[in-house]
Design an enzyme around this catalytic site. Structure first.
Site, mmCIF file in Angstrom:
data_model
loop_
_atom_site.group_PDB
_atom_site.id
_atom_site.type_symbol
_atom_site.label_atom_id
_atom_site.label_comp_id
_atom_site.label_asym_id
_atom_site.label_seq_id
_atom_site.Cartn_x
_atom_site.Cartn_y
_atom_site.Cartn_z
ATOM 1 N N GLY A 145 38.548 46.692 40.113
ATOM 2 C CA GLY A 145 37.821 47.181 41.286
ATOM 3 C C GLY A 145 36.393 46.693 41.393
ATOM 4 O O GLY A 145 35.562 47.340 42.037
ATOM 5 N N SER A 146 36.095 45.504 40.803
ATOM 6 C CA SER A 146 34.702 45.035 40.901
ATOM 7 C C SER A 146 34.340 44.714 42.360
ATOM 8 O O SER A 146 33.214 44.957 42.791
ATOM 9 C CB SER A 146 34.458 43.828 39.995
ATOM 10 O OG SER A 146 35.144 42.708 40.481
ATOM 11 N N ASN A 147 35.311 44.203 43.116
ATOM 12 C CA ASN A 147 35.035 43.955 44.545
ATOM 13 C C ASN A 147 34.858 45.267 45.299
ATOM 14 O O ASN A 147 33.967 45.388 46.140
ATOM 15 C CB ASN A 147 36.173 43.141 45.174
ATOM 16 C CG ASN A 147 36.018 41.671 44.901
ATOM 17 O OD1 ASN A 147 35.170 41.010 45.468
ATOM 18 N ND2 ASN A 147 36.823 41.164 43.967
ATOM 19 N N LEU B 21 48.013 44.356 44.659
ATOM 20 C CA LEU B 21 49.081 43.424 44.282
ATOM 21 C C LEU B 21 50.421 43.652 44.975
ATOM 22 O O LEU B 21 51.334 42.858 44.801
ATOM 23 C CB LEU B 21 49.262 43.431 42.758
ATOM 24 C CG LEU B 21 48.040 42.910 41.994
ATOM 25 C CD1 LEU B 21 48.310 42.866 40.501
ATOM 26 C CD2 LEU B 21 47.627 41.524 42.481
ATOM 27 N N ILE C 252 52.192 43.978 51.769
ATOM 28 C CA ILE C 252 51.934 45.020 52.775
ATOM 29 C C ILE C 252 53.152 45.131 53.696
ATOM 30 O O ILE C 252 53.540 44.143 54.330
ATOM 31 C CB ILE C 252 50.654 44.677 53.583
ATOM 32 C CG1 ILE C 252 49.437 44.658 52.649
ATOM 33 C CG2 ILE C 252 50.430 45.674 54.719
ATOM 34 C CD1 ILE C 252 49.143 45.958 51.930
ATOM 35 N N ASN D 165 42.350 40.577 53.555
ATOM 36 C CA ASN D 165 42.569 40.410 52.116
ATOM 37 C C ASN D 165 41.619 39.340 51.594
ATOM 38 O O ASN D 165 41.174 38.470 52.333
ATOM 39 C CB ASN D 165 44.024 39.965 51.887
ATOM 40 C CG ASN D 165 44.320 39.727 50.418
ATOM 41 O OD1 ASN D 165 43.936 40.519 49.552
ATOM 42 N ND2 ASN D 165 44.986 38.619 50.112
ATOM 43 N N HIS E 272 41.509 36.343 48.688
ATOM 44 C CA HIS E 272 42.380 35.592 47.774
ATOM 45 C C HIS E 272 41.496 34.659 46.935
ATOM 46 O O HIS E 272 40.614 33.993 47.485
ATOM 47 C CB HIS E 272 43.404 34.781 48.590
ATOM 48 C CG HIS E 272 44.392 34.088 47.719
ATOM 49 N ND1 HIS E 272 45.446 34.741 47.115
ATOM 50 C CD2 HIS E 272 44.467 32.797 47.309
ATOM 51 C CE1 HIS E 272 46.130 33.882 46.390
ATOM 52 N NE2 HIS E 272 45.565 32.698 46.493
ATOM 53 N N ASP F 256 49.648 36.002 51.760
ATOM 54 C CA ASP F 256 48.530 35.057 51.859
ATOM 55 C C ASP F 256 48.654 34.107 53.053
ATOM 56 O O ASP F 256 48.383 32.904 52.932
ATOM 57 C CB ASP F 256 48.435 34.222 50.562
ATOM 58 C CG ASP F 256 48.253 35.103 49.342
ATOM 59 O OD1 ASP F 256 47.555 36.126 49.453
ATOM 60 O OD2 ASP F 256 48.841 34.789 48.294
ATOM 61 N N GLU G 226 33.090 36.029 45.360
ATOM 62 C CA GLU G 226 33.662 37.188 46.069
ATOM 63 C C GLU G 226 32.604 38.270 46.263
ATOM 64 O O GLU G 226 32.433 38.796 47.370
ATOM 65 C CB GLU G 226 34.848 37.753 45.278
ATOM 66 C CG GLU G 226 36.013 36.800 45.249
ATOM 67 C CD GLU G 226 37.212 37.348 44.485
ATOM 68 O OE1 GLU G 226 38.330 36.918 44.777
ATOM 69 O OE2 GLU G 226 37.024 38.190 43.588
#
Ligand code: GRF
Length: 302
Positions: free
Chosen positions: A126-128, A199, A202, A216, A218, A259, A288
């Site tokens: 969850g760093s983003n 991961l 959807i 999203n 990527h 993607d 990111e």
């Protein structure tokens, strides 16, 4: 064109007609007021004309549409619309939504109706998610209102707890073969979904309920290195194995294919012959963290 507007503003057909009518009436009133002003003060063409025009666009037009929007029940849409333009032009600060001149009018934007509520879907550390939460912590128009996770014990759940953001741990059956949590998301007023290391694919129940409202990130330059199984370390290993000289990040809309949706933003970094999947992952994470929150903000204030 009308369909695009309807999608962009997330409104029904009838509401779109009302909004267009308000724009038209507000515009006509502004023109009328301009003519009156010019006649009243007998203004000759020249510098004063320009001043009148600036006055019309910046003050009279916003007032006109706000007043006209009242009887049509569309005040909150126009307040939000004008506020967004103000934030974009730097007239209102994005943190407080107040006029940047402290003696100026105080516009409170904590109205939940004016706020875009985002749900972040994540499966990992969850760093983003953390960077996005930090970026919007004091934002006047955008709030991170929910964390959705499919993995018990994932770091992102601890982040949600620490940040006091509600979270849902989702169930595979309900997500793929049930209602995909659409009622829970709608109940919480979620209107935008950000996948940050999520991961699971959807399901169409979700893309249909949020058309053009799911994005999203990527960790490669799509369309290269995308698709099923292409996530995290596997992507970086593939890039290095192919001997690519550069890699990067892609932020894109989400559709039912992995993607695949329309690309919104890409940024690149150099891949050195000495890079390993770990060092490349670090470079990608830096890209990111630097770009994802800002791209989300730009997209939502568009
Ligand atoms: C990111 O590299 C993102 O591109 C990918 O998953 C990773 C999530 O990392 N989809 P984190 O959980 O945000 O640290």
């Amino acid at each position: 064109m009308l369909e695009r507007l309807q999608k962009k503003w997330n409104v029904s057909g009838l509401r779109l007609v009302l909004i267009i009518a308000i724009f038209a009436i507000g515009g006509s009133l502004t023109g009328y007021a301009g003519k009156k002003l010019i006649n009243l003060f007998n203004i000759e063409k020249g510098v004063l004309w320009v001043i009148v025009y600036i006055l019309l666009i910046t003050i009279i037009w916003p007032f006109a549409v706000l007043i006209v929007s009242l009887p049509f029940g569309q005040f909150s849409f126009f307040k939000n619309y004008i506020l967004r333009i103000g934030v974009k032009l730097g007239v209102f600060s994005r943190e407080s939504g107040v006029h940047s001149n402290e003696t100026g009018p105080q516009l409170s934007t904590k109205d939940p109706q004016l706020t875009t509520h985002i749900a972040i879907f994540a499966s990992g550390a969850g760093s983003n998610a953390q960077k996005i939460i930090d970026h919007f912590r004091h934002h006047s128009l955008i709030r991170i209102s929910l964390i959705v996770c499919n993995k018990p014990g994932a770091g992102v759940l601890a982040i949600a707890g620490k940040e006091n953001i509600p979270s849902i741990l989702i169930d595979k059956e309900k997500f793929f073969r049930g209602d995909a949590y659409v009622p829970e998301l709608k109940e919480r007023g979620i209107s935008f979904i950000v996948l940050a290391g999520f991961l699971w694919k959807i399901p169409s129940a979700l893309t249909k309920a949020f058309p053009g409202k799911i994005i999203n990130i990527h960790p490669a330059l799509l369309p290269k290195y995308g698709g099923k199984g292409m996530y995290g370390r596997f992507v970086h290993e593939a890039v290095i194995a192919a001997g690519d000289k550069e890699s990067g990040i892609t932020i894109h809309y989400v559709d039912e294919i992995y993607d695949h949706g329309k690309i919104i933003f890409q940024d690149k970094c150099i891949v050195l012959p000495t890079d390993t999947p770990d060092t490349l992952a670090q470079k990608i994470h830096e890209l990111e963290h630097k770009n994802f929150p800002a791209v989300i903000e730009k997209l939502l204030l568009k």
